[in-house]
Design an enzyme around this catalytic site. Structure first.
Site, PDB file in Angstrom:
ATOM      1  N   LYS A  13      64.828 -40.923   1.951  1.00 13.08           N
ATOM      2  CA  LYS A  13      64.403 -40.333   3.235  1.00 13.08           C
ATOM      3  C   LYS A  13      65.276 -39.126   3.587  1.00 13.08           C
ATOM      4  O   LYS A  13      64.772 -38.064   3.924  1.00 13.08           O
ATOM      5  CB  LYS A  13      64.491 -41.368   4.365  1.00 13.08           C
ATOM      6  CG  LYS A  13      63.689 -42.627   4.128  1.00 13.08           C
ATOM      7  CD  LYS A  13      63.822 -43.609   5.272  1.00 13.08           C
ATOM      8  CE  LYS A  13      65.217 -44.159   5.498  1.00 13.08           C
ATOM      9  NZ  LYS A  13      65.746 -45.037   4.428  1.00 13.08           N
ATOM     10  N   ARG A  88      62.345 -48.359  13.428  1.00 12.86           N
ATOM     11  CA  ARG A  88      62.736 -49.388  12.469  1.00 12.86           C
ATOM     12  C   ARG A  88      62.346 -50.780  12.920  1.00 12.86           C
ATOM     13  O   ARG A  88      62.578 -51.731  12.190  1.00 12.86           O
ATOM     14  CB  ARG A  88      64.260 -49.352  12.352  1.00 12.86           C
ATOM     15  CG  ARG A  88      64.766 -48.943  10.989  1.00 12.86           C
ATOM     16  CD  ARG A  88      66.268 -48.877  11.146  1.00 12.86           C
ATOM     17  NE  ARG A  88      66.948 -48.914   9.919  1.00 12.86           N
ATOM     18  CZ  ARG A  88      67.489 -47.838   9.336  1.00 12.86           C
ATOM     19  NH1 ARG A  88      67.353 -46.654   9.868  1.00 12.86           N
ATOM     20  NH2 ARG A  88      68.151 -47.966   8.218  1.00 12.86           N
ATOM     21  N   ARG A 127      76.187 -42.829  -4.116  1.00 14.76           N
ATOM     22  CA  ARG A 127      75.854 -41.674  -3.260  1.00 14.76           C
ATOM     23  C   ARG A 127      77.096 -41.133  -2.534  1.00 14.76           C
ATOM     24  O   ARG A 127      77.966 -41.880  -2.127  1.00 14.76           O
ATOM     25  CB  ARG A 127      74.849 -42.153  -2.209  1.00 14.76           C
ATOM     26  CG  ARG A 127      74.667 -41.199  -1.058  1.00 14.76           C
ATOM     27  CD  ARG A 127      73.564 -41.629  -0.161  1.00 14.76           C
ATOM     28  NE  ARG A 127      73.823 -42.878   0.530  1.00 14.76           N
ATOM     29  CZ  ARG A 127      72.964 -43.448   1.348  1.00 14.76           C
ATOM     30  NH1 ARG A 127      71.796 -42.880   1.575  1.00 14.76           N
ATOM     31  NH2 ARG A 127      73.254 -44.570   1.943  1.00 14.76           N
ATOM     32  N   ARG A 161      79.961 -43.182   2.440  1.00 18.99           N
ATOM     33  CA  ARG A 161      79.698 -43.917   3.681  1.00 18.99           C
ATOM     34  C   ARG A 161      80.338 -45.306   3.633  1.00 18.99           C
ATOM     35  O   ARG A 161      80.338 -45.955   2.596  1.00 18.99           O
ATOM     36  CB  ARG A 161      78.187 -44.081   3.872  1.00 18.99           C
ATOM     37  CG  ARG A 161      77.574 -42.927   4.622  1.00 18.99           C
ATOM     38  CD  ARG A 161      76.072 -42.930   4.601  1.00 18.99           C
ATOM     39  NE  ARG A 161      75.421 -44.176   4.966  1.00 18.99           N
ATOM     40  CZ  ARG A 161      74.107 -44.302   5.090  1.00 18.99           C
ATOM     41  NH1 ARG A 161      73.321 -43.247   4.913  1.00 18.99           N
ATOM     42  NH2 ARG A 161      73.564 -45.448   5.407  1.00 18.99           N
ATOM     43  N   ARG A 172      71.101 -54.626   4.224  1.00 20.96           N
ATOM     44  CA  ARG A 172      70.235 -53.569   4.788  1.00 20.96           C
ATOM     45  C   ARG A 172      68.818 -53.699   4.237  1.00 20.96           C
ATOM     46  O   ARG A 172      67.840 -53.480   4.955  1.00 20.96           O
ATOM     47  CB  ARG A 172      70.832 -52.182   4.485  1.00 20.96           C
ATOM     48  CG  ARG A 172      71.997 -51.866   5.419  1.00 20.96           C
ATOM     49  CD  ARG A 172      72.940 -50.818   4.875  1.00 20.96           C
ATOM     50  NE  ARG A 172      72.318 -49.566   4.548  1.00 20.96           N
ATOM     51  CZ  ARG A 172      72.877 -48.640   3.766  1.00 20.96           C
ATOM     52  NH1 ARG A 172      74.070 -48.849   3.251  1.00 20.96           N
ATOM     53  NH2 ARG A 172      72.264 -47.522   3.530  1.00 20.96           N
TER      54      ARG A 172
HETATM   55  P1  AP5 Z   1      68.977 -40.987   0.309  1.00 21.03           P
HETATM   56  O1  AP5 Z   1      68.051 -39.839   0.494  1.00 21.03           O
HETATM   57  O2  AP5 Z   1      70.370 -40.824   0.852  1.00 21.03           O
HETATM   58  O3  AP5 Z   1      68.301 -42.340   0.839  1.00 21.03           O
HETATM   59  P2  AP5 Z   1      67.863 -42.776   2.300  1.00 21.03           P
HETATM   60  O4  AP5 Z   1      66.464 -43.300   2.221  1.00 21.03           O
HETATM   61  O5  AP5 Z   1      68.132 -41.697   3.308  1.00 21.03           O
HETATM   62  O6  AP5 Z   1      68.828 -44.025   2.468  1.00 21.03           O
HETATM   63  P3  AP5 Z   1      69.834 -44.435   3.627  1.00 21.03           P
HETATM   64  O7  AP5 Z   1      70.814 -45.402   2.984  1.00 21.03           O
HETATM   65  O8  AP5 Z   1      70.436 -43.267   4.322  1.00 21.03           O
HETATM   66  O9  AP5 Z   1      68.888 -45.217   4.555  1.00 21.03           O
HETATM   67  P4  AP5 Z   1      69.240 -46.278   5.541  1.00 21.03           P
HETATM   68  O10 AP5 Z   1      67.932 -46.406   6.190  1.00 21.03           O
HETATM   69  O11 AP5 Z   1      69.843 -47.530   5.029  1.00 21.03           O
HETATM   70  O12 AP5 Z   1      70.467 -45.672   6.353  1.00 21.03           O
HETATM   71  P5  AP5 Z   1      70.573 -45.003   7.799  1.00 21.03           P
HETATM   72  O13 AP5 Z   1      71.600 -43.948   7.721  1.00 21.03           O
HETATM   73  O14 AP5 Z   1      69.222 -44.659   8.320  1.00 21.03           O
HETATM   74  O15 AP5 Z   1      69.044 -41.324  -1.251  1.00 21.03           O
HETATM   75  C1  AP5 Z   1      69.967 -42.289  -1.765  1.00 21.03           C
HETATM   76  C2  AP5 Z   1      70.582 -41.772  -3.083  1.00 21.03           C
HETATM   77  O16 AP5 Z   1      69.582 -41.760  -4.098  1.00 21.03           O
HETATM   78  C3  AP5 Z   1      71.136 -40.356  -2.986  1.00 21.03           C
HETATM   79  O17 AP5 Z   1      72.364 -40.302  -3.655  1.00 21.03           O
HETATM   80  C4  AP5 Z   1      70.095 -39.466  -3.705  1.00 21.03           C
HETATM   81  O18 AP5 Z   1      70.718 -38.437  -4.413  1.00 21.03           O
HETATM   82  C5  AP5 Z   1      69.421 -40.451  -4.654  1.00 21.03           C
HETATM   83  N1  AP5 Z   1      67.977 -40.225  -4.754  1.00 21.03           N
HETATM   84  C6  AP5 Z   1      67.115 -39.966  -3.721  1.00 21.03           C
HETATM   85  N2  AP5 Z   1      65.844 -39.848  -4.178  1.00 21.03           N
HETATM   86  C7  AP5 Z   1      65.915 -40.055  -5.522  1.00 21.03           C
HETATM   87  C8  AP5 Z   1      64.917 -40.056  -6.583  1.00 21.03           C
HETATM   88  N3  AP5 Z   1      63.625 -39.833  -6.318  1.00 21.03           N
HETATM   89  N4  AP5 Z   1      65.360 -40.301  -7.831  1.00 21.03           N
HETATM   90  C9  AP5 Z   1      66.683 -40.522  -8.105  1.00 21.03           C
HETATM   91  N5  AP5 Z   1      67.647 -40.512  -7.154  1.00 21.03           N
HETATM   92  C10 AP5 Z   1      67.276 -40.292  -5.881  1.00 21.03           C
HETATM   93  O19 AP5 Z   1      71.089 -46.223   8.679  1.00 21.03           O
HETATM   94  C11 AP5 Z   1      72.386 -46.757   8.534  1.00 21.03           C
HETATM   95  C12 AP5 Z   1      72.589 -47.871   9.550  1.00 21.03           C
HETATM   96  O20 AP5 Z   1      72.481 -47.348  10.895  1.00 21.03           O
HETATM   97  C13 AP5 Z   1      71.550 -49.004   9.511  1.00 21.03           C
HETATM   98  O21 AP5 Z   1      71.880 -49.983   8.541  1.00 21.03           O
HETATM   99  C14 AP5 Z   1      71.615 -49.533  10.953  1.00 21.03           C
HETATM  100  O22 AP5 Z   1      72.710 -50.369  11.158  1.00 21.03           O
HETATM  101  C15 AP5 Z   1      71.820 -48.270  11.767  1.00 21.03           C
HETATM  102  N6  AP5 Z   1      70.538 -47.655  12.213  1.00 21.03           N
HETATM  103  C16 AP5 Z   1      70.036 -46.436  11.837  1.00 21.03           C
HETATM  104  N7  AP5 Z   1      68.842 -46.205  12.427  1.00 21.03           N
HETATM  105  C17 AP5 Z   1      68.576 -47.309  13.190  1.00 21.03           C
HETATM  106  C18 AP5 Z   1      67.476 -47.679  14.012  1.00 21.03           C
HETATM  107  N8  AP5 Z   1      66.402 -46.884  14.165  1.00 21.03           N
HETATM  108  N9  AP5 Z   1      67.525 -48.890  14.638  1.00 21.03           N
HETATM  109  C19 AP5 Z   1      68.590 -49.709  14.510  1.00 21.03           C
HETATM  110  N10 AP5 Z   1      69.672 -49.426  13.738  1.00 21.03           N
HETATM  111  C20 AP5 Z   1      69.661 -48.233  13.074  1.00 21.03           C
END
Ligand code: AP5
Length: 214
Positions: A13, A88, A127, A161, A172
């Site tokens: 994402k 979410r 990552r 992170r 997660r």
């Molecule tokens: P990347 O693009 O970083 O993946 P992502 O989908 O953004 O994953 P996140 O871990 O950031 O999502 P998340 O939803 O767990 O975390 P968030 O920060 O939202 O890609 C990952 C890796 O793979 C990278 O290194 C990239 O290079 C590689 N890659 C990407 N695409 C690829 C491909 N096609 N092929 C090969 N490699 C690839 O949330 C963190 C925490 O915040 C949550 O756990 C929660 O506690 C809290 N939080 C956030 N939002 C909310 C909400 N709305 N409600 C409640 N709590 C929340």
């Protein structure tokens, strides 16, 4: 144009939102990034969110909804935004609909990046990102062109992170399947959910997304 990107942790994402942001001249709104910035500044929100984030759970709906509502009102969202990590929960999805009606806005595309869970642990544990501009990288899957130098801004400082360890990633993924899967159903019923194959290489996922958003 306003877009929602859905998908489990590691689906890509953030990676794709950064690319769409540049292409479409709209802004990426990552609730995860917003929360991490609150945690680093040790604000009240950050203190409340830190423990939950490190355990792999979800931060309270009320806090997240208020944070996004205020963010969408800012000047830089006028051209449009990409929601990355929100909504979410079903409650967040319903609150988003109400707030958009109030603000006279609508969502144009909801896109699920479809992936296999097993590959996500490797993606996430390798990552890292640029400490200066936030550009995302991976130890094997997405290295900078010159080792140790950010492609985007030239910085040589990178960070990992706190929640990117195998144990938290599994929590997660659990939270995603239990609390976020119903959100996909919510948009499927409204007939605005589309999907892309997130197991394809990064550039091909980008092409698939572009063919949807035009
Ligand atoms: P990347 O693009 O970083 O993946 P992502 O989908 O953004 O994953 P996140 O871990 O950031 O999502 P998340 O939803 O767990 O975390 P968030 O920060 O939202 O890609 C990952 C890796 O793979 C990278 O290194 C990239 O290079 C590689 N890659 C990407 N695409 C690829 C491909 N096609 N092929 C090969 N490699 C690839 O949330 C963190 C925490 O915040 C949550 O756990 C929660 O506690 C809290 N939080 C956030 N939002 C909310 C909400 N709305 N409600 C409640 N709590 C929340």
């Amino acid at each position: 144009m306003n877009i929602i990107l859905m998908g489990p942790p590691g689906a890509g994402k953030g990676t794709q939102a950064q690319r769409l942001e540049n292409k479409l001249d709209i802004i990426q709104l990552s609730t995860g990034d917003m929360l991490r910035s609150e945690v680093s500044s040790e604000s009240d929100i950050g203190l409340e969110a830190k423990e939950v984030m490190n355990s792999g759970g979800l931060v309270s709906d009320e806090l997240i909804i208020a944070m996004i509502s205020m963010r969408i009102d800012k000047e830089d969202c006028q051209n449009g935004f990409i929601l990355d990590g929100f909504p979410r929960t079903s409650l967040q999805a319903e609150a988003l609909d109400s707030m958009l009606i109030e603000k006279g806005l609508k969502i144009d595309h909801v896109i699920e990046i479809e992936v296999d869970d097993e590959a996500m642990v490797n993606r996430i544990t390798g990552r890292y990102s640029c400490s200066s501009c936030g550009a995302g990288y991976h130890e094997t899957l997405q290295k900078p062109k010159v080792e140790g130098i950010c492609d985007n801004c030239g910085s040589n400082e990178f960070k990992y992170r706190d929640d990117d360890n195998a144990e938290t990633v599994r929590e997660r993924l659990n939270s995603y399947h239990q609390q976020t899967a119903p959100v996909l159903e919510y948009y499927r019923e409204k007939d605005i959910l589309k999907g892309v194959n997130g197991m394809a290489p990064i550039n091909q996922v980008e092409d698939q997304l572009e063919s949807i958003v035009g």
